[in-house]
Scaffold this motif. Structure first.
Motif, mmCIF file in Angstrom:
data_model
loop_
_atom_site.group_PDB
_atom_site.id
_atom_site.type_symbol
_atom_site.label_atom_id
_atom_site.label_comp_id
_atom_site.label_asym_id
_atom_site.label_seq_id
_atom_site.Cartn_x
_atom_site.Cartn_y
_atom_site.Cartn_z
ATOM 1 N N GLU A 40 0.832 -1.217 0.000
ATOM 2 C CA GLU A 40 0.000 0.000 0.000
ATOM 3 C C GLU A 40 0.858 1.255 0.000
ATOM 4 O O GLU A 40 0.559 2.222 -0.711
ATOM 5 N N GLU A 41 1.938 1.250 0.780
ATOM 6 C CA GLU A 41 2.817 2.424 0.836
ATOM 7 C C GLU A 41 3.544 2.640 -0.480
ATOM 8 O O GLU A 41 3.603 3.760 -1.002
ATOM 9 N N LYS A 42 4.107 1.583 -1.036
ATOM 10 C CA LYS A 42 4.899 1.716 -2.262
ATOM 11 C C LYS A 42 4.041 2.029 -3.488
ATOM 12 O O LYS A 42 4.553 2.523 -4.500
ATOM 13 N N SER A 43 2.747 1.744 -3.408
ATOM 14 C CA SER A 43 1.846 2.066 -4.530
ATOM 15 C C SER A 43 1.102 3.381 -4.285
ATOM 16 O O SER A 43 0.194 3.712 -5.042
ATOM 17 N N ASP A 44 1.498 4.095 -3.226
ATOM 18 C CA ASP A 44 0.814 5.354 -2.851
ATOM 19 C C ASP A 44 -0.684 5.152 -2.667
ATOM 20 O O ASP A 44 -1.503 5.987 -3.078
ATOM 21 N N GLY A 45 -1.037 4.020 -2.070
ATOM 22 C CA GLY A 45 -2.433 3.755 -1.757
ATOM 23 C C GLY A 45 -3.243 3.174 -2.899
ATOM 24 O O GLY A 45 -4.454 2.957 -2.761
ATOM 25 N N LYS A 46 -2.598 2.900 -4.035
ATOM 26 C CA LYS A 46 -3.332 2.346 -5.175
ATOM 27 C C LYS A 46 -3.854 0.945 -4.864
ATOM 28 O O LYS A 46 -4.969 0.578 -5.229
ATOM 29 N N PHE A 47 -3.025 0.159 -4.157
ATOM 30 C CA PHE A 47 -3.453 -1.170 -3.711
ATOM 31 C C PHE A 47 -4.110 -1.070 -2.340
ATOM 32 O O PHE A 47 -3.642 -0.321 -1.469
ATOM 33 N N ASP A 48 -5.182 -1.788 -2.176
ATOM 34 C CA ASP A 48 -5.874 -1.899 -0.886
ATOM 35 C C ASP A 48 -5.913 -3.382 -0.510
ATOM 36 O O ASP A 48 -6.690 -4.149 -1.071
ATOM 37 N N VAL A 49 -5.025 -3.772 0.422
ATOM 38 C CA VAL A 49 -4.897 -5.178 0.799
ATOM 39 C C VAL A 49 -5.710 -5.457 2.057
ATOM 40 O O VAL A 49 -5.597 -4.744 3.056
ATOM 41 N N GLN A 50 -6.521 -6.500 2.006
ATOM 42 C CA GLN A 50 -7.345 -6.907 3.143
ATOM 43 C C GLN A 50 -7.002 -8.351 3.497
ATOM 44 O O GLN A 50 -7.158 -9.239 2.663
ATOM 45 N N VAL A 51 -6.493 -8.568 4.712
ATOM 46 C CA VAL A 51 -6.007 -9.886 5.127
ATOM 47 C C VAL A 51 -7.030 -10.551 6.035
ATOM 48 O O VAL A 51 -7.484 -9.954 7.020
ATOM 49 N N PHE A 52 -7.383 -11.806 5.713
ATOM 50 C CA PHE A 52 -8.367 -12.568 6.484
ATOM 51 C C PHE A 52 -7.716 -13.851 7.010
ATOM 52 O O PHE A 52 -7.596 -14.837 6.273
ATOM 53 N N PRO A 53 -7.288 -13.857 8.279
ATOM 54 C CA PRO A 53 -6.629 -15.044 8.844
ATOM 55 C C PRO A 53 -7.633 -16.051 9.412
ATOM 56 O O PRO A 53 -8.853 -15.833 9.383
ATOM 57 N N ALA A 54 -7.086 -17.148 9.930
ATOM 58 C CA ALA A 54 -7.843 -18.109 10.740
ATOM 59 C C ALA A 54 -9.101 -18.643 10.051
ATOM 60 O O ALA A 54 -10.151 -18.793 10.674
ATOM 61 N N SER A 55 -9.013 -18.899 8.757
ATOM 62 C CA SER A 55 -10.124 -19.482 7.980
ATOM 63 C C SER A 55 -11.379 -18.617 7.973
ATOM 64 O O SER A 55 -12.489 -19.129 7.831
ATOM 65 N N GLN A 56 -11.228 -17.311 8.103
ATOM 66 C CA GLN A 56 -12.393 -16.424 8.065
ATOM 67 C C GLN A 56 -13.121 -16.493 6.730
ATOM 68 O O GLN A 56 -14.332 -16.282 6.664
ATOM 69 N N LEU A 57 -12.401 -16.791 5.663
ATOM 70 C CA LEU A 57 -13.032 -16.931 4.349
ATOM 71 C C LEU A 57 -13.291 -18.389 3.983
ATOM 72 O O LEU A 57 -13.681 -18.702 2.860
ATOM 73 N N GLY A 58 -13.061 -19.286 4.949
ATOM 74 C CA GLY A 58 -13.252 -20.712 4.702
ATOM 75 C C GLY A 58 -11.969 -21.486 4.923
ATOM 76 O O GLY A 58 -10.895 -20.902 5.075
ATOM 77 N N ASN A 59 -12.075 -22.817 4.950
ATOM 78 C CA ASN A 59 -10.880 -23.635 5.125
ATOM 79 C C ASN A 59 -10.035 -23.619 3.853
ATOM 80 O O ASN A 59 -10.391 -22.955 2.868
ATOM 81 N N ALA A 60 -8.938 -24.359 3.848
ATOM 82 C CA ALA A 60 -7.986 -24.290 2.729
ATOM 83 C C ALA A 60 -8.631 -24.622 1.384
ATOM 84 O O ALA A 60 -8.411 -23.918 0.391
ATOM 85 N N THR A 61 -9.435 -25.679 1.325
ATOM 86 C CA THR A 61 -10.036 -26.068 0.049
ATOM 87 C C THR A 61 -11.162 -25.111 -0.360
ATOM 88 O O THR A 61 -11.333 -24.830 -1.548
ATOM 89 N N GLU A 62 -11.901 -24.604 0.603
ATOM 90 C CA GLU A 62 -12.955 -23.620 0.300
ATOM 91 C C GLU A 62 -12.341 -22.326 -0.226
ATOM 92 O O GLU A 62 -12.878 -21.690 -1.144
ATOM 93 N N LEU A 63 -11.203 -21.951 0.354
ATOM 94 C CA LEU A 63 -10.537 -20.720 -0.076
ATOM 95 C C LEU A 63 -10.001 -20.852 -1.497
ATOM 96 O O LEU A 63 -10.099 -19.917 -2.298
ATOM 97 N N LEU A 64 -9.463 -22.014 -1.812
ATOM 98 C CA LEU A 64 -8.987 -22.250 -3.178
ATOM 99 C C LEU A 64 -10.123 -22.052 -4.180
ATOM 100 O O LEU A 64 -9.941 -21.431 -5.228
ATOM 101 N N GLU A 65 -11.300 -22.532 -3.851
ATOM 102 C CA GLU A 65 -12.459 -22.382 -4.725
ATOM 103 C C GLU A 65 -12.877 -20.913 -4.824
ATOM 104 O O GLU A 65 -13.263 -20.441 -5.909
ATOM 105 N N GLN A 66 -12.795 -20.179 -3.736
ATOM 106 C CA GLN A 66 -13.140 -18.756 -3.777
ATOM 107 C C GLN A 66 -12.197 -17.984 -4.685
ATOM 108 O O GLN A 66 -12.617 -17.096 -5.435
ATOM 109 N N VAL A 67 -10.915 -18.304 -4.605
ATOM 110 C CA VAL A 67 -9.948 -17.630 -5.470
ATOM 111 C C VAL A 67 -10.188 -18.038 -6.931
ATOM 112 O O VAL A 67 -10.084 -17.210 -7.838
ATOM 113 N N ARG A 68 -10.515 -19.285 -7.156
ATOM 114 C CA ARG A 68 -10.828 -19.726 -8.518
ATOM 115 C C ARG A 68 -11.975 -18.919 -9.103
ATOM 116 O O ARG A 68 -11.929 -18.488 -10.265
#
Length: 336
Positions: free
Chosen positions: A57-85
């Protein structure tokens, strides 16, 4: 808290999809990156991703907005792979062992005693072998970015120190998948199929004698309360692939993509550094917690590996194909 966080993640999926589409249409819009993983908030993976968020975010002067979701908040490993797909999430991370059903080529990393040490493993994963084993993800619309790490799996038990292969005979341990069970059985151990959530109680109640896991897991799960002996067998190096939605990556300008990939590489280096430091500190603390720590000699490791890999190599080749299997094994030897 976990359920609320997961619900929040799921409710925002629709909005995320709109944002991702908008990013490809207008250079004035923020480039939103939703990245999820299944490790805890105090894990080196999370620390490295927060550093990635801040730096990108700093090096892009705020152009990138990164949102981090730990601890399976978006689902377990296989569910997350499907979400990214699907593009509902942008990036994901998870141990490769979770992806062998959808990407059987990754089963190559289920082989035992491939690596002499962490540096050896990193040379292989950062080179041709690591790149080739991530390529099959492309058929799913996913691009592999590289490998973070969970580190080596080691062996603990409540009966005796393991100084030679014969010391394993008769021990009851946890089994968790067919290949792992098939590999350990020729060593004379008895395996009981248990989920991770059942493991601590089973150790505590002496239903099983031992288990195998990364040092970080052994320490954070407090297995030392039920296990007296911890042997550095280093039998499997657990890698943690980082991947991204291919369509999202393709919409980035050359400049933005270059910056993103540079920051990914920096975050991988950071996570490895933190993981190594964590493991060193934890191993220093274990004797004070009543655990006897020893390291299995290279000769015994090689002997153990020969027995285990002979039991499972055909199963792994059936999943990966012989050409890929042979190439990876050549790269492992070439990078010793």
């Amino acid at each position: 808290m976990f359920k609320l966080g997961k619900l929040k993640g799921l409710l925002t999926i629709g909005l995320a999809s709109v944002l991702l589409i908008a990013c490809g249409e207008s250079g004035d819009d923020k480039i939103v990156i939703r990245v999820g993983h299944d490790s805890g908030v105090q894990h080196p993976v999370q620390d490295a991703l927060l550093e990635f968020e801040k730096s990108l975010e700093e090096k892009s002067d705020g152009k990138f907005d990164v949102q981090v979701f730990p601890a399976s908040q978006l689902g377990n490993a296989t569910e997350l792979l499907e979400q990214v797909r699907r593009g509902d999430a942008t990036m994901g991370l998870g141990a490769s062992t979770h992806f062998t059903q959808t990407t059987p080529e990754l089963a190559i990393w289920e082989s035992f005693f491939l690596f002499d040490d962490a540096e050896h493993a990193r040379r292989v994963l950062d080179g041709k072998a690591g790149q080739e084993t991530l390529k099959p993800l492309e058929s799913m619309g996913i691009t592999g970015l590289g490998y973070m790490e969970m580190g080596f799996r080691n062996f603990s038990n409540s009966k005796r120190p393991v100084e030679k292969v014969e010391d394993l005979k008769g021990l009851k341990i946890r089994g968790y998948n067919p290949i792992q069970i098939k590999a350990w059985e020729p060593l004379g151990v008895s395996l009981t199929n248990l989920s991770w959530s059942e493991l601590f109680t089973s150790l505590q109640q002496n239903l099983i004698d031992g288990q195998e896991s990364a040092t970080t897991s052994f320490y954070t799960e407090k297995f030392y309360e039920a296990q007296e002996y911890y042997t550095l067998t280093k039998h499997i190096y657990t890698n943690y692939p980082w991947y991204i939605n291919t369509e999202f990556l393709g919409k980035l300008s050359d400049e933005d993509r270059s910056l993103l990939e540079s920051e990914v590489a920096a975050a991988i280096d950071k996570e490895r550094e933190l993981m190594a430091k964590n493991e060193e500190e934890m191993l220093e603390e274990l004797p004070g917690l009543g655990v006897e720590v020893n390291e299995l000699s290279m000769g015994e490791r090689q002997k153990m590996g020969k027995i285990m890999n002979e039991a499972i190599s055909k199963d792994i080749i059936d999943q990966t194909g012989k050409d890929l299997y042979d190439m990876v094994m050549e790269e492992v030897e070439a990078n010793r």
